[in-house]
Design a protein around this motif. Structure first.
Motif, mmCIF file in Angstrom:
data_model
loop_
_atom_site.group_PDB
_atom_site.id
_atom_site.type_symbol
_atom_site.label_atom_id
_atom_site.label_comp_id
_atom_site.label_asym_id
_atom_site.label_seq_id
_atom_site.Cartn_x
_atom_site.Cartn_y
_atom_site.Cartn_z
ATOM 1 N N TYR A 1 20.456 12.259 19.912
ATOM 2 C CA TYR A 1 21.567 11.481 19.704
ATOM 3 C C TYR A 1 21.137 9.942 19.717
ATOM 4 O O TYR A 1 21.522 9.402 18.843
ATOM 5 N N VAL B 1 23.662 10.865 12.529
ATOM 6 C CA VAL B 1 24.360 11.808 13.685
ATOM 7 C C VAL B 1 24.860 12.966 12.815
ATOM 8 O O VAL B 1 25.630 12.492 11.605
ATOM 9 N N LEU C 1 25.395 18.052 16.302
ATOM 10 C CA LEU C 1 24.931 17.092 17.418
ATOM 11 C C LEU C 1 25.977 16.390 17.984
ATOM 12 O O LEU C 1 26.177 16.657 19.266
ATOM 13 N N ALA C 2 26.883 15.953 17.284
ATOM 14 C CA ALA C 2 28.212 15.432 18.249
ATOM 15 C C ALA C 2 29.271 16.496 18.727
ATOM 16 O O ALA C 2 29.506 16.131 19.868
ATOM 17 N N LEU D 1 27.318 17.584 22.093
ATOM 18 C CA LEU D 1 27.463 16.553 22.875
ATOM 19 C C LEU D 1 28.919 16.593 23.422
ATOM 20 O O LEU D 1 29.324 16.583 24.830
ATOM 21 N N THR E 1 27.816 6.757 23.148
ATOM 22 C CA THR E 1 27.923 6.286 22.092
ATOM 23 C C THR E 1 27.905 4.620 22.089
ATOM 24 O O THR E 1 27.268 3.887 21.620
#
Length: 185
Positions: free
Chosen positions: A120, A131, A135-136, A139, A152
């Motif tokens: 990330y 991104v 992936l987001a 997480l 972030t």
């Protein structure tokens, strides 16, 4: 060699900043000296750093891995050197920290969550950021929203630090005896 003088005006603000830096880090930080040429920028920078130091929703080791991966991606030797030293003060394992710049070659040394954080940080640091939704989502599922926001923000803050320091031409200041964190290049 720095592209900007590291001898800012001897204002009260810069003298207090130098005193604090010596007391906290054992020496005056070059980024503070460089930014010290503009009092308003220095004050904004200090406020941002003091605020970020109070963020506590993300595990400190994950936060530090994200910061180091960002600095490595940008190839900021000052940030890598300071980050190596800071990892030592946080009690993080140096064998792991020394592999952050080449984490893809050392996947077995990192947990699944740490690998997501490293990925990330690099994805956010790309120009343009790459991104992915997947992936987001991964997480967010593992960290929760508050920690994800902090992650972030930390990567964005380190992008600021590393890019400013690199643009100023700042290099390793000797915070680690021999910075064992190799650069990406």
């Amino acid at each position: 060699m720095a592209r900007i003088s590291l001898t800012p005006p001897r204002t009260l603000l810069n003298r207090v900043g130098a005193w604090y830096s010596r007391r906290t880090y054992g020496k005056v930080l070059d980024p503070g000296l460089a930014v010290g040429h503009n009092a308003r920028v220095l004050l904004a920078y200090v406020r941002q750093e003091r605020g970020a130091a109070r963020w506590n929703r993300l595990d400190p080791s994950l936060k530090h891995l994200a910061v180091m991966a960002t600095a490595a991606k940008i190839n900021c030797s000052w940030c890598m050197d300071f980050g190596h030293w800071e990892a030592g003060t946080l009690g993080l394992p140096m064998d792991k920290i020394s592999k952050v710049a080449q984490w893809r070659d050392h996947r077995e040394d990192f947990t699944a969550l740490e690998l997501l954080v490293l990925e990330y940080a690099e994805a956010m640091t790309e120009t343009a950021p790459r991104v992915t939704d997947e992936l987001a989502a991964a997480l967010l599922e593992r960290l929760g929203e508050a920690a994800f926001v902090e992650l972030t923000a930390m990567v964005a803050l380190e992008n600021y630090r590393s890019r400013v320091n690199s643009a100023f031409g700042l290099v390793s200041q000797g915070f680690s005896d021999a910075c064992a964190v190799p650069s990406r290049v």
